[in-house]
Design a protein around this motif. Structure first.
Motif, PDB file in Angstrom:
ATOM      1  N   THR A  59       0.834  -1.204   0.000  1.00 51.21           N
ATOM      2  CA  THR A  59       0.000   0.000   0.000  1.00 51.21           C
ATOM      3  C   THR A  59       0.866   1.250   0.000  1.00 51.21           C
ATOM      4  OG1 THR A  59      -1.738  -1.168   1.192  1.00 51.21           O
ATOM      5  CG2 THR A  59      -1.839   1.218   1.238  1.00 51.21           C
ATOM      6  N   ASP A  60       1.884   1.265   0.852  1.00 49.65           N
ATOM      7  CA  ASP A  60       2.799   2.412   0.905  1.00 49.65           C
ATOM      8  C   ASP A  60       3.540   2.585  -0.414  1.00 49.65           C
ATOM      9  OD1 ASP A  60       2.021   2.998   3.471  1.00 49.65           O
ATOM     10  OD2 ASP A  60       3.755   2.015   4.414  1.00 49.65           O
ATOM     11  N   LYS A  61       3.953   1.466  -0.998  1.00 49.04           N
ATOM     12  CA  LYS A  61       4.680   1.514  -2.266  1.00 49.04           C
ATOM     13  C   LYS A  61       3.797   2.135  -3.356  1.00 49.04           C
ATOM     14  CE  LYS A  61       6.599  -1.659  -5.703  1.00 49.04           C
ATOM     15  NZ  LYS A  61       6.812  -3.075  -6.022  1.00 49.04           N
ATOM     16  N   PHE A  62       2.553   1.694  -3.439  1.00 45.82           N
ATOM     17  CA  PHE A  62       1.640   2.222  -4.447  1.00 45.82           C
ATOM     18  C   PHE A  62       1.350   3.694  -4.187  1.00 45.82           C
ATOM     19  CE2 PHE A  62      -2.526   3.024  -6.340  1.00 45.82           C
ATOM     20  CZ  PHE A  62      -2.307   2.565  -7.624  1.00 45.82           C
ATOM     21  N   LYS A  63       1.130   4.051  -2.914  1.00 47.07           N
ATOM     22  CA  LYS A  63       0.865   5.449  -2.562  1.00 47.07           C
ATOM     23  C   LYS A  63       2.051   6.330  -2.933  1.00 47.07           C
ATOM     24  CE  LYS A  63      -0.361   8.423   1.354  1.00 47.07           C
ATOM     25  NZ  LYS A  63       0.540   9.474   0.986  1.00 47.07           N
ATOM     26  N   ASN A  64       3.255   5.855  -2.660  1.00 43.98           N
ATOM     27  CA  ASN A  64       4.449   6.626  -3.012  1.00 43.98           C
ATOM     28  C   ASN A  64       4.583   6.800  -4.522  1.00 43.98           C
ATOM     29  OD1 ASN A  64       5.169   6.992  -0.345  1.00 43.98           O
ATOM     30  ND2 ASN A  64       6.507   5.192  -0.304  1.00 43.98           N
ATOM     31  N   MET A  65       4.272   5.750  -5.281  1.00 46.84           N
ATOM     32  CA  MET A  65       4.335   5.861  -6.741  1.00 46.84           C
ATOM     33  C   MET A  65       3.310   6.869  -7.254  1.00 46.84           C
ATOM     34  SD  MET A  65       5.152   2.115  -8.352  1.00 46.84           S
ATOM     35  CE  MET A  65       3.953   1.168  -7.460  1.00 46.84           C
ATOM     36  N   VAL A  66       2.086   6.805  -6.716  1.00 47.60           N
ATOM     37  CA  VAL A  66       1.048   7.739  -7.139  1.00 47.60           C
ATOM     38  C   VAL A  66       1.432   9.156  -6.735  1.00 47.60           C
ATOM     39  CG1 VAL A  66      -1.355   8.425  -6.782  1.00 47.60           C
ATOM     40  CG2 VAL A  66      -0.797   6.030  -7.177  1.00 47.60           C
ATOM     41  N   ASP A  67       1.961   9.312  -5.517  1.00 47.87           N
ATOM     42  CA  ASP A  67       2.387  10.641  -5.066  1.00 47.87           C
ATOM     43  C   ASP A  67       3.512  11.194  -5.928  1.00 47.87           C
ATOM     44  OD1 ASP A  67       0.498  10.638  -3.081  1.00 47.87           O
ATOM     45  OD2 ASP A  67       1.893  10.086  -1.477  1.00 47.87           O
ATOM     46  N   SER A  68       4.432  10.331  -6.333  1.00 48.40           N
ATOM     47  CA  SER A  68       5.556  10.810  -7.146  1.00 48.40           C
ATOM     48  C   SER A  68       5.107  11.235  -8.540  1.00 48.40           C
ATOM     49  CB  SER A  68       6.652   9.747  -7.233  1.00 48.40           C
ATOM     50  OG  SER A  68       6.203   8.640  -7.983  1.00 48.40           O
ATOM     51  N   ILE A  69       4.110  10.546  -9.075  1.00 42.09           N
ATOM     52  CA  ILE A  69       3.593  10.916 -10.394  1.00 42.09           C
ATOM     53  C   ILE A  69       2.690  12.142 -10.272  1.00 42.09           C
ATOM     54  CG2 ILE A  69       2.101  10.166 -12.291  1.00 42.09           C
ATOM     55  CD1 ILE A  69       3.095   7.325 -11.772  1.00 42.09           C
ATOM     56  N   GLY A  70       1.888  12.174  -9.234  1.00 44.09           N
ATOM     57  CA  GLY A  70       0.976  13.297  -9.020  1.00 44.09           C
ATOM     58  C   GLY A  70      -0.422  12.974  -9.488  1.00 44.09           C
ATOM     59  N   ALA A  71      -1.391  13.371  -8.681  1.00 45.41           N
ATOM     60  CA  ALA A  71      -2.791  13.074  -9.001  1.00 45.41           C
ATOM     61  C   ALA A  71      -3.222  13.778 -10.281  1.00 45.41           C
ATOM     62  CB  ALA A  71      -3.677  13.475  -7.835  1.00 45.41           C
ATOM     63  N   ASP A  72      -2.745  15.008 -10.499  1.00 47.18           N
ATOM     64  CA  ASP A  72      -3.120  15.744 -11.713  1.00 47.18           C
ATOM     65  C   ASP A  72      -2.581  15.051 -12.963  1.00 47.18           C
ATOM     66  OD1 ASP A  72      -4.388  17.612 -10.157  1.00 47.18           O
ATOM     67  OD2 ASP A  72      -2.653  18.960 -10.073  1.00 47.18           O
ATOM     68  N   THR A  73      -1.355  14.544 -12.859  1.00 45.72           N
ATOM     69  CA  THR A  73      -0.752  13.848 -13.997  1.00 45.72           C
ATOM     70  C   THR A  73      -1.524  12.569 -14.301  1.00 45.72           C
ATOM     71  OG1 THR A  73       1.396  14.711 -13.356  1.00 45.72           O
ATOM     72  CG2 THR A  73       1.383  12.854 -14.895  1.00 45.72           C
ATOM     73  N   ILE A  74      -1.890  11.849 -13.253  1.00 44.49           N
ATOM     74  CA  ILE A  74      -2.651  10.607 -13.452  1.00 44.49           C
ATOM     75  C   ILE A  74      -4.002  10.923 -14.087  1.00 44.49           C
ATOM     76  CG2 ILE A  74      -3.788   8.698 -12.266  1.00 44.49           C
ATOM     77  CD1 ILE A  74      -1.483   8.750 -10.261  1.00 44.49           C
ATOM     78  N   ALA A  75      -4.648  11.981 -13.622  1.00 43.35           N
ATOM     79  CA  ALA A  75      -5.934  12.366 -14.215  1.00 43.35           C
ATOM     80  C   ALA A  75      -5.765  12.747 -15.675  1.00 43.35           C
ATOM     81  CB  ALA A  75      -6.539  13.520 -13.419  1.00 43.35           C
ATOM     82  N   ALA A  76      -4.707  13.474 -16.006  1.00 41.06           N
ATOM     83  CA  ALA A  76      -4.467  13.872 -17.394  1.00 41.06           C
ATOM     84  C   ALA A  76      -4.196  12.663 -18.272  1.00 41.06           C
ATOM     85  CB  ALA A  76      -3.292  14.846 -17.460  1.00 41.06           C
TER      86      ALA A  76
END
Length: 110
Positions: A39-56
């Protein structure tokens, strides 16, 4: 003599149950810790990419979605809307067929 045998068997079963209970507790603890790590690993990956980037990327084309999934470390995915059933046997056959077709093409080139 029978009473002592019964007492011995009872104590052996009690010890076995205690041992199995402790083993189960260790397995549960291990599973919880591994889950927390993932869970921490996935959260860190998402945080590093950024929620805005993932949405885009999610609203972009399929090429960008592939890049997103690769950046998250996913090697294989199947994304659906959840309303349509999927015949996984045909899906797997299609994947295997693609692999076999690739092999036959490489054999023909030789």
């Amino acid at each position: 003599e029978a009473e002592s045998e019964l007492e011995r068997l009872t104590s052996a079963r009690t010890a076995e149950l205690k041992y199995l209970g402790e083993q189960n507790e260790l397995e549960i603890t291990k599973a919880k810790e591994l889950s927390a790590i993932e869970t921490d690993k996935f959260k860190n990956m998402v945080d590093s990419i950024g929620a805005d980037t993932i949405a885009a990327i999610a609203t972009a084309g399929p090429d960008m979605q592939v890049k997103l999934l690769e950046s998250l470390g996913l090697q294989s995915t199947l994304i659906t809307d959840g309303n349509s059933p999927i015949n996984l046997f045909n899906t797997a056959h299609g994947l295997l067929g693609a692999i076999e077709a690739g092999k036959s093409l490489s054999n023909e080139e030789e």
